[in-house]
Design a protein around this motif. Structure first.
Motif, PDB file in Angstrom:
ATOM      1  N   ALA A  30       0.911   4.671 -12.078  1.00  0.00           N
ATOM      2  CA  ALA A  30       1.856   4.949 -10.990  1.00  0.00           C
ATOM      3  C   ALA A  30       1.403   4.351  -9.667  1.00  0.00           C
ATOM      4  O   ALA A  30       2.196   3.769  -8.922  1.00  0.00           O
ATOM      5  CB  ALA A  30       2.054   6.456 -10.848  1.00  0.00           C
ATOM      6  N   ARG A  31       0.109   4.451  -9.352  1.00  0.00           N
ATOM      7  CA  ARG A  31      -0.388   3.943  -8.076  1.00  0.00           C
ATOM      8  C   ARG A  31      -0.279   2.422  -8.015  1.00  0.00           C
ATOM      9  O   ARG A  31       0.125   1.858  -6.999  1.00  0.00           O
ATOM     10  CB  ARG A  31      -1.831   4.389  -7.856  1.00  0.00           C
ATOM     11  N   GLU A  32      -0.602   1.759  -9.133  1.00  0.00           N
ATOM     12  CA  GLU A  32      -0.510   0.299  -9.155  1.00  0.00           C
ATOM     13  C   GLU A  32       0.941  -0.154  -9.077  1.00  0.00           C
ATOM     14  O   GLU A  32       1.262  -1.128  -8.388  1.00  0.00           O
ATOM     15  CB  GLU A  32      -1.166  -0.247 -10.424  1.00  0.00           C
ATOM     16  N   ARG A  33       1.830   0.559  -9.769  1.00  0.00           N
ATOM     17  CA  ARG A  33       3.258   0.208  -9.729  1.00  0.00           C
ATOM     18  C   ARG A  33       3.810   0.339  -8.311  1.00  0.00           C
ATOM     19  O   ARG A  33       4.618  -0.469  -7.872  1.00  0.00           O
ATOM     20  CB  ARG A  33       4.054   1.103 -10.685  1.00  0.00           C
ATOM     21  N   ALA A  34       3.346   1.361  -7.597  1.00  0.00           N
ATOM     22  CA  ALA A  34       3.824   1.582  -6.227  1.00  0.00           C
ATOM     23  C   ALA A  34       3.344   0.509  -5.263  1.00  0.00           C
ATOM     24  O   ALA A  34       3.874   0.385  -4.166  1.00  0.00           O
ATOM     25  CB  ALA A  34       3.386   2.964  -5.736  1.00  0.00           C
ATOM     26  N   ARG A  35       2.326  -0.279  -5.679  1.00  0.00           N
ATOM     27  CA  ARG A  35       1.886  -1.391  -4.845  1.00  0.00           C
ATOM     28  C   ARG A  35       2.670  -2.663  -5.144  1.00  0.00           C
ATOM     29  O   ARG A  35       2.509  -3.675  -4.451  1.00  0.00           O
ATOM     30  CB  ARG A  35       0.381  -1.648  -5.045  1.00  0.00           C
ATOM     31  N   GLY A  59       3.873   5.664   3.320  1.00  0.00           N
ATOM     32  CA  GLY A  59       3.955   4.492   2.467  1.00  0.00           C
ATOM     33  C   GLY A  59       2.604   3.905   2.118  1.00  0.00           C
ATOM     34  O   GLY A  59       2.490   3.078   1.197  1.00  0.00           O
ATOM     35  N   ARG A  60       1.552   4.304   2.828  1.00  0.00           N
ATOM     36  CA  ARG A  60       0.206   3.787   2.543  1.00  0.00           C
ATOM     37  C   ARG A  60      -0.475   4.519   1.404  1.00  0.00           C
ATOM     38  O   ARG A  60      -1.563   4.132   0.964  1.00  0.00           O
ATOM     39  CB  ARG A  60      -0.668   3.874   3.800  1.00  0.00           C
ATOM     40  N   ALA A  61       0.114   5.594   0.903  1.00  0.00           N
ATOM     41  CA  ALA A  61      -0.521   6.414  -0.132  1.00  0.00           C
ATOM     42  C   ALA A  61      -1.022   5.604  -1.334  1.00  0.00           C
ATOM     43  O   ALA A  61      -2.128   5.855  -1.818  1.00  0.00           O
ATOM     44  CB  ALA A  61       0.439   7.507  -0.587  1.00  0.00           C
ATOM     45  N   PRO A  62      -0.261   4.610  -1.855  1.00  0.00           N
ATOM     46  CA  PRO A  62      -0.762   3.873  -3.022  1.00  0.00           C
ATOM     47  C   PRO A  62      -2.024   3.062  -2.747  1.00  0.00           C
ATOM     48  O   PRO A  62      -2.705   2.646  -3.684  1.00  0.00           O
ATOM     49  CB  PRO A  62       0.414   2.936  -3.366  1.00  0.00           C
ATOM     50  N   HIS A  63      -2.346   2.843  -1.481  1.00  0.00           N
ATOM     51  CA  HIS A  63      -3.502   2.016  -1.128  1.00  0.00           C
ATOM     52  C   HIS A  63      -4.693   2.836  -0.666  1.00  0.00           C
ATOM     53  O   HIS A  63      -5.747   2.280  -0.360  1.00  0.00           O
ATOM     54  CB  HIS A  63      -3.110   1.023  -0.021  1.00  0.00           C
ATOM     55  N   GLN A  64      -4.534   4.164  -0.619  1.00  0.00           N
ATOM     56  CA  GLN A  64      -5.595   5.012  -0.115  1.00  0.00           C
ATOM     57  C   GLN A  64      -6.391   5.626  -1.257  1.00  0.00           C
ATOM     58  O   GLN A  64      -5.930   5.701  -2.394  1.00  0.00           O
ATOM     59  CB  GLN A  64      -5.013   6.117   0.785  1.00  0.00           C
ATOM     60  N   CYS A 113       5.371  -0.415   4.100  1.00  0.00           N
ATOM     61  CA  CYS A 113       3.963  -0.040   4.165  1.00  0.00           C
ATOM     62  C   CYS A 113       3.301  -0.054   2.788  1.00  0.00           C
ATOM     63  O   CYS A 113       2.079  -0.123   2.698  1.00  0.00           O
ATOM     64  CB  CYS A 113       3.817   1.347   4.791  1.00  0.00           C
ATOM     65  N   GLN A 114       4.087   0.043   1.750  1.00  0.00           N
ATOM     66  CA  GLN A 114       3.522  -0.041   0.406  1.00  0.00           C
ATOM     67  C   GLN A 114       3.061  -1.464   0.079  1.00  0.00           C
ATOM     68  O   GLN A 114       2.387  -1.672  -0.916  1.00  0.00           O
ATOM     69  CB  GLN A 114       4.557   0.387  -0.640  1.00  0.00           C
ATOM     70  N   GLU A 115       3.474  -2.430   0.914  1.00  0.00           N
ATOM     71  CA  GLU A 115       3.207  -3.844   0.664  1.00  0.00           C
ATOM     72  C   GLU A 115       3.703  -4.266  -0.721  1.00  0.00           C
ATOM     73  O   GLU A 115       2.986  -4.905  -1.489  1.00  0.00           O
ATOM     74  CB  GLU A 115       1.717  -4.148   0.803  1.00  0.00           C
ATOM     75  N   PRO A 116       4.957  -3.917  -1.056  1.00  0.00           N
ATOM     76  CA  PRO A 116       5.473  -4.250  -2.385  1.00  0.00           C
ATOM     77  C   PRO A 116       5.887  -5.722  -2.456  1.00  0.00           C
ATOM     78  O   PRO A 116       6.069  -6.378  -1.431  1.00  0.00           O
ATOM     79  CB  PRO A 116       6.697  -3.351  -2.508  1.00  0.00           C
ATOM     80  N   ARG A 117       6.024  -6.196  -3.663  1.00  0.00           N
ATOM     81  CA  ARG A 117       6.563  -7.539  -3.856  1.00  0.00           C
ATOM     82  C   ARG A 117       8.053  -7.480  -4.221  1.00  0.00           C
ATOM     83  O   ARG A 117       8.756  -8.480  -4.141  1.00  0.00           O
ATOM     84  CB  ARG A 117       5.756  -8.274  -4.924  1.00  0.00           C
ATOM     85  N   ILE A 118       8.505  -6.284  -4.631  1.00  0.00           N
ATOM     86  CA  ILE A 118       9.916  -6.063  -4.964  1.00  0.00           C
ATOM     87  C   ILE A 118      10.372  -4.783  -4.285  1.00  0.00           C
ATOM     88  O   ILE A 118       9.698  -3.750  -4.394  1.00  0.00           O
ATOM     89  CB  ILE A 118      10.132  -5.931  -6.489  1.00  0.00           C
ATOM     90  N   MET A 119      11.488  -4.839  -3.569  1.00  0.00           N
ATOM     91  CA  MET A 119      12.039  -3.636  -2.958  1.00  0.00           C
ATOM     92  C   MET A 119      13.439  -3.384  -3.492  1.00  0.00           C
ATOM     93  O   MET A 119      14.295  -4.267  -3.464  1.00  0.00           O
ATOM     94  CB  MET A 119      12.077  -3.736  -1.427  1.00  0.00           C
ATOM     95  N   PHE A 120      13.661  -2.162  -3.974  1.00  0.00           N
ATOM     96  CA  PHE A 120      14.964  -1.727  -4.461  1.00  0.00           C
ATOM     97  C   PHE A 120      15.570  -0.788  -3.431  1.00  0.00           C
ATOM     98  O   PHE A 120      14.899   0.137  -2.941  1.00  0.00           O
ATOM     99  CB  PHE A 120      14.830  -0.992  -5.800  1.00  0.00           C
ATOM    100  N   LEU A 121      16.856  -1.004  -3.122  1.00  0.00           N
ATOM    101  CA  LEU A 121      17.556  -0.152  -2.155  1.00  0.00           C
ATOM    102  C   LEU A 121      18.902   0.260  -2.734  1.00  0.00           C
ATOM    103  O   LEU A 121      19.692  -0.583  -3.170  1.00  0.00           O
ATOM    104  CB  LEU A 121      17.769  -0.878  -0.823  1.00  0.00           C
TER     105      LEU A 121
END
Length: 228
Positions: A30-35, A59-64, A113-121
């Motif tokens: 889950a944490r890696e997917r959120a990045r 939004g920084r939670a996956p990186h902490q 803030c998640q620094e994603p490569r894909i954003m779904f809205l």
């Protein structure tokens, strides 16, 4: 549409396989997917007892680390995301005091803030007036171009989709009608068959993309009477 988007984002299970960047999405913790993937829902909570800056920082939670301790990079990313979405002046304000357009930008900033490569809205412009719709769509375009991010969104506004999207997927009752560039998807025959009403499709005066105009029944009846 929402169910499909949640499946694509890895938030709901589904039959078959879904591959993201060469790997089955189920193989990502889950944490890696959120990045990699961020999801902005249609209904945004305005009753969070948090300030704008606190929400964006979530939004920084996956990186902490496991203790969620904030680091210098986290603070820098929060500031950069707020600056990019123009919500820095709202940093100390609580969510309940924001307009619809401001609230939408805050949650886009959190996703950034998640620094994603894909954003779904999910329908990010659904409850906004025209000015805020354009602001949000221009922001998403900047994200795509400057952050090199893939943006996938749901919209019922065919004209916004025609102006901004590179590719469209048209659904009817959960099934794919067609997929392709706006000119290939937004045609008179396709839209009339999909929506069951008369729709005028011509070229927009703003550029080389289609303009879609639904024809009210009273005008259609008057036109038919005139032609007869």
């Amino acid at each position: 549409k929402t169910t499909l988007m949640k499946v694509l984002a890895g938030l709901l299970p589904a039959a078959g396989s879904l591959v993201v960047e060469g790997r089955p999405i189920t193989s990502y913790p889950a944490r890696e997917r959120a990045r990699i993937v961020a999801f902005v829902p249609q209904h945004l909570p305005a009753d969070f007892p948090f300030t704008v800056e606190e929400v964006v920082a979530m939004g920084r939670a996956p990186h902490q680390g496991i203790l969620g301790l904030s680091a210098a990079r986290d603070a820098a990313m929060v500031k950069a995301a707020m600056d990019f979405t123009d919500v820095t002046p709202l940093s100390g304000r609580r969510l309940g005091r924001l307009s619809g357009g401001e609230l939408q930008r805050v949650f886009i900033a959190r996703a950034l803030c998640q620094e994603p490569r894909i954003m779904f809205l999910d329908e990010p412009t659904a409850f906004l007036d025209m000015a805020h719709q354009i602001q949000v769509m221009d922001l998403l375009t900047r994200m795509k171009e400057e952050k090199r991010m893939t943006v996938v969104m749901i919209s019922h506004d065919m004209n916004l989709a025609a102006m901004y999207a590179e590719r469209l997927l048209l659904l009817k009752k959960g099934r794919v009608v067609t997929v392709g560039v706006p000119d290939a998807v937004l045609t008179f025959d396709t839209l009339e068959a999909t929506y069951g009403c008369c729709i005028l499709v011509d070229q927009s005066p703003l550029g080389p993309f289609p303009r879609v105009t639904p024809v009210p029944g009273r005008l259609l009846a008057a036109h038919k009477e005139h032609m007869s």
